[in-house]
Design a protein around this motif. Sequence first.
Motif, mmCIF file in Angstrom:
data_model
loop_
_atom_site.group_PDB
_atom_site.id
_atom_site.type_symbol
_atom_site.label_atom_id
_atom_site.label_comp_id
_atom_site.label_asym_id
_atom_site.label_seq_id
_atom_site.Cartn_x
_atom_site.Cartn_y
_atom_site.Cartn_z
ATOM 1 N N LEU A 1 0.860 -1.180 0.000
ATOM 2 C CA LEU A 1 0.000 0.000 0.000
ATOM 3 C C LEU A 1 0.902 1.238 0.000
ATOM 4 C CD1 LEU A 1 -3.047 0.290 -0.056
ATOM 5 C CD2 LEU A 1 -3.050 0.356 2.431
ATOM 6 N N ASP A 2 0.850 1.959 -1.121
ATOM 7 C CA ASP A 2 1.723 3.110 -1.369
ATOM 8 C C ASP A 2 1.150 4.373 -0.732
ATOM 9 O OD1 ASP A 2 3.826 4.496 -2.492
ATOM 10 O OD2 ASP A 2 3.375 3.928 -4.547
ATOM 11 N N ASP A 3 2.005 5.366 -0.499
ATOM 12 C CA ASP A 3 1.597 6.673 0.037
ATOM 13 C C ASP A 3 0.794 6.514 1.321
ATOM 14 O OD1 ASP A 3 2.697 7.516 -2.354
ATOM 15 O OD2 ASP A 3 0.771 7.865 -3.332
ATOM 16 N N PHE A 4 1.153 5.521 2.120
ATOM 17 C CA PHE A 4 0.369 5.200 3.307
ATOM 18 C C PHE A 4 0.331 6.364 4.286
ATOM 19 C CE2 PHE A 4 -0.412 3.280 7.486
ATOM 20 C CZ PHE A 4 -1.570 2.592 7.196
ATOM 21 N N VAL B 1 9.861 3.184 4.452
ATOM 22 C CA VAL B 1 9.739 4.640 4.610
ATOM 23 C C VAL B 1 10.265 5.318 3.344
ATOM 24 C CG1 VAL B 1 10.415 6.648 5.985
ATOM 25 C CG2 VAL B 1 9.983 4.441 7.119
ATOM 26 N N GLU B 2 9.406 6.131 2.729
ATOM 27 C CA GLU B 2 9.770 6.804 1.486
ATOM 28 C C GLU B 2 10.381 8.177 1.737
ATOM 29 O OE1 GLU B 2 6.883 5.951 -1.978
ATOM 30 O OE2 GLU B 2 5.627 6.684 -0.366
ATOM 31 N N GLY B 3 11.210 8.611 0.821
ATOM 32 C CA GLY B 3 11.688 9.993 0.818
ATOM 33 C C GLY B 3 12.800 10.298 1.813
HETATM 34 CA CA CA Z 1 4.707 6.674 -2.532
#
Ligand code: CA
Length: 272
Positions: A177-180, A232-234
Motif C-alpha cells: 500500500l503506497d503513500d500510506f 519509509v519513502e523519501g
Molecule cells: Ca509513494
Amino acid sequence: AKSRGGNQYTFYNSELNNMVERKMMMEHDLERAIQKGQFILHYQPKINLQTRKIVGVEALVRWKHPLLGTVPPTEFIAIAEETGQIVAIGNWVLHTACNQIKKWKQMGYDHLHMAINVSARQFEDKNFISDVKEIIDKTGVHPSDIELEITESVVKNIADSSRILKELDLMGIRASLDDFGTGYSSLSVLKDLLIDAIKIDRSFIQEHTDADIAMMKSIMNIGFNFNLEVIVEGIEHEQQVEALLAISNRTIFGQGYLFSKPASAEEIEKLF
Ligand code: CA
Ligand code: C2E
Ligand code: CA
Ligand code: CA
C-alpha cells in the motif's frame, strides 16, 4: 499601468494556452508513445536500513517526448487515466520491469525483487489479472519476485479490491500500500486486504520535531502490528535514518535520494 495590465493579461493568457496546448499534445501523443518506444523505466533501490543492503528496486516510468522533453509521471499518468491509455502503459511497464528483474536474476542478483506501481484504473480493469498472468508467463519471471504497489484511492471499492488482491496473493505476487497515511481509509483497509507491506508517505519524514517522530512511530507500529513490512519513502538525510533506527528494533526498509535517485538500469546495477 494600463499597458502593463494588458501585458499581464497576455502573459497569463498565453501561459494558459501553453498549458492547454501541452495537455492536448500529451493526450494526442500518448496514443502512439508505446509504439514509438518513448517510455523508459528508471529504478530506485529499496534499502534495509539496518544492514544498508539493497533488497529490491521500484520501477518508475518516464516519457521521453520529442518536443516536451522528459515528462514526469506526475504529469502524464493522470491524463493516461482519463484517456484509458493507462492500461496499455501499465502493461508495458509490467512487461519491461519483469524482463529487467529476470535479467538481473540471471546475472546472479538473486535476492532482489521488483516493485511496480499500478494505477487505480489499471487495477480496476476487468482484464487486470489475466494481463498480469500473461506477462508473467511470457517473461518467465518468478511471481514472488514482483510486488505491486497500489494506493488507497485504488482500494475505495473494498469488495473488488480484496478479490483482486486475493488472486494476486494466490499467484504468489506481493502487494504493498503506497503513500500510506495520506488517506482517511488507511486503518480500516489494513484488516480487510491481503497486503504484504506499507510504504509510509514521504511527507511523514520531512520534519523531525518530537511530534513528527511520534507520528512516524505510531504509523510504523500499525504496520508491525499487522505483520506488514514497513518501507519509509523519501529519506534524504543520514539523520533521518538514525531517527528511524532509534524508533524501533524491527527491520525497517527505506527509499530516498540519500541512497539513490531513480536512474537507468545500467546506473542502478553499479550499486548492487
Ligand atoms: Ca509513494
Ligand atoms: P510514488 O510511487 O510514491 O514514487 C515515489 C516518487 O518520489 C518518485 O517520483 C520518486 O522519484 C520520488 N522520490 C524518491 N525518493 C525521493 C526523495 O528522497 N525525495 C523526494 N523529494 N522525492 C523522492 P516520480 O518518479 O516522479 O513518480 C511520481 C509518481 O508517479 C509515483 O509516486 C507514482 O505514483 C507515479 N508513477 C511512477 N511510475 C509509475 C508507473 O509506472 N505506473 C503508475 N501507475 N504510476 C507511476
Ligand atoms: Ca510507488
Ligand atoms: Ca501477498
